[in-house]
Design an enzyme around this catalytic site. Structure first.
Site: not given
Ligand code: NDP
Length: 462
Positions: A116, A176, A438, A181-182, A200, A35, A179, A52
């Site tokens: 590695a 973005g 309930h 971003a929100c 976007r 690692e 996941f 979390k």
């Molecule tokens: P996501 O794939 O979920 O979302 C990426 C976002 O970035 C999308 O909204 C995408 O838009 C947008 N995007 C991609 N490229 C560009 C660009 N060039 N310009 C502007 N916007 C762009 O990735 P995240 O980074 O949010 O998370 C990565 C992964 O990590 C997730 O897929 C998930 O597997 C994991 N994760 C899981 C969580 C959970 O289980 N609660 C929490 C956090 C991460 P569009 O939709 O239009 O393509």
């Protein structure tokens, strides 16, 4: 031919650690693991776990506001101290890192805390120049956040950086709509950061159930997050006063103290020597594997985000475990990726889902939708207009429940439990036969009697 090890694992994250522990501890294999950063990987060190805890920290204000609605006159979350929280968070991550290392030690795994790379089908080369031979090599190197290719992108942070901040920015932009971003928009806003979210598209969480996407988009707005939808950033530049000026493709621009790219993650395979060793990679760098997580080189396997299948911790863990059982335990086990539940940890409501979405159901046809939207008792009493949504997607012919989507408080906890009967193949009649608990929100899951709508025929894909 004799080898130094039966298994050499590259990557000490969720998938790699599980595979190493099971192979060594349960199946008696001679195992080493390398690692390059901290033991525990993305989930433990710079992902799910610290995220979390930040979600919990950011919830305090909402809880205090709700308490007002219940008659608590002085309820207030007070002022938040990032240094206090961050110090405690770091201690917790140190503890978890030690626990992961101890688990490997107890299983008898040799640990190399360095980078590695694969030298050939049976050889790993460590950063110190030493070489180790192994009958099998497991690639579990994970993924890395990626930035869009725009001028000044290096001025922005990625999710990894959020856990290292010394102080909170006053005004932040998150780019973005997935996941990360929100979740981070809610976290930062909840901690008192003036937060803007730029996506976007027009509704966040592309690929999730449409109704939950709309509810999530509305929730982000009603949380006070400044939503800038339908536009993309074109460049970042440092201002004279140290702030970051962001230009967008509608010719607007704005200034922020921090910009965070949550624009997806990419498999971390660069420089690992995989292509040179004959391992087939996809154009985005993901390691190509079969159902047994085996690559195009028979002695090399790969699990987790590096394979870009379903990029979630529990999936990586199951893939790693299945690999170890199959190769070292004589218990052939494949990973089934078809029904993986997921949750997005936003506030006040989370999103949880498993199985088919309604958009997918429309394309399939022969599907009944049972859905309900309501104001839950707890927050409604406190005066909140927030709505919960629960939806079951049911096959008209077999009555089998094909999907479930929940938008509401603790939806992550709820979807975990609903995922069990759905994985077992439960029918809608099984849900109906279950007596309600309930008063709960989740009782709606067993009391929806009439379909809300039906998608009789397959609709053409948009
Ligand atoms: P996501 O794939 O979920 O979302 C990426 C976002 O970035 C999308 O909204 C995408 O838009 C947008 N995007 C991609 N490229 C560009 C660009 N060039 N310009 C502007 N916007 C762009 O990735 P995240 O980074 O949010 O998370 C990565 C992964 O990590 C997730 O897929 C998930 O597997 C994991 N994760 C899981 C969580 C959970 O289980 N609660 C929490 C956090 C991460 P569009 O939709 O239009 O393509």
């Amino acid at each position: 031919m004799s080898f130094d090890y039966d298994l050499f694992v590259i990557g000490g994250g969720s998938g790699g650690v599980r595979a190493a522990r099971i192979a060594a501890g349960q199946h008696g294999a001679r195992v080493a693991l390398a690692e390059e950063s901290r033991m525990g990987g993305t989930c433990v060190i710079r992902g799910c776990v610290p995220k979390k805890l930040m979600v919990f920290a950011s919830s305090a204000r909402g809880l205090a506001e709700e308490a007002h609605g219940y008659g608590w006159l002085e309820a207030s979350a007070g002022a938040f101290s990032w240094p206090d929280f961050h110090g405690k968070l770091n201690l917790e991550l140190d503890r978890l890192e030690r626990a992961y290392t101890a688990g490997l030690d107890q299983a008898g795994v040799d640990i190399f805390l360095q980078r590695a790379r694969v030298a050939d089908a049976h050889t790993v080369e460590l950063a110190d120049g030493s070489r180790k031979s192994a009958k099998h090599i497991l690639i579990a190197a994970g993924g890395r956040p990626q930035r869009p290719d725009i001028p000044g992108a290096e001025l922005g942070m990625v999710s990894d950086d959020l856990f290292l901040m010394d102080s909170l920015p006053r005004r932040a932009l998150i780019i973005g709509g997935g996941f990360i971003a929100c979740e981070f928009a809610c976290i930062l806003q909840g901690l008192g950061v003036e937060t803007t979210l730029n996506y976007r598209g027009n509704a966040v969480l592309r690929g999730f159930d449409g109704e939950t996407r709309d509810l999530m988009t509305r929730q982000l707005g009603s949380n006070g997050i400044d939503l800038r939808l339908g536009l993309s950033p074109t460049g970042l530049a440092r201002d004279g006063d140290g702030r970051i000026r962001v230009s967008f493709d509608d010719d607007s621009h704005d200034e922020f103290d921090a910009v965070i790219f949550a624009t997806g993650r990419a498999p971390y395979t660069g420089g690992l020597g995989l292509a040179e060793a004959g391992v087939r990679l996809q154009p985005n760098g993901a390691v190509e594997v079969d159902d047994w997580s085996q690559t195009s080189v028979p002695s090399i396997f790969a699990v987790g985000d590096v394979t870009n299948r379903v990029n979630l911790t529990p999936v990586a863990i199951r893939e790693g475990h299945s690999f170890a059982d199959t190769v070292f335990g004589g218990i052939p086990r494949k990973m089934d990726h078809s029904l993986v539940a997921h949750a997005v940890y936003t506030r006040p409501h989370e999103l949880g889902g498993v199985g088919m979405t309604e958009d997918e159901a429309k394309k399939r046809g022969g599907v009944d939708i049972y859905a309900t939207t309501f104001r839950p008792m707890r927050s409604a009493f406190a005066g909140s207009p927030a709505q919960v949504m629960m939806k079951l997607i049911v096959c008209s012919e077999t009555d089998r429940v094909l999907g479930c989507h929940i938008f509401g408080p603790e939806a992550g906890e709820m979807i975990q439990l609903v995922a069990i009967p759905i994985t077992m193949g439960a029918t809608k009649a099984d849900f109906d036969a279950t007596i309600a608990v309930h008063p709960t929100m989740a009782e709606e899951m067993v009391t929806m009697r009439q379909p809300t709508r039906r998608h009789h025929h397959a609709e053409a894909a948009e």
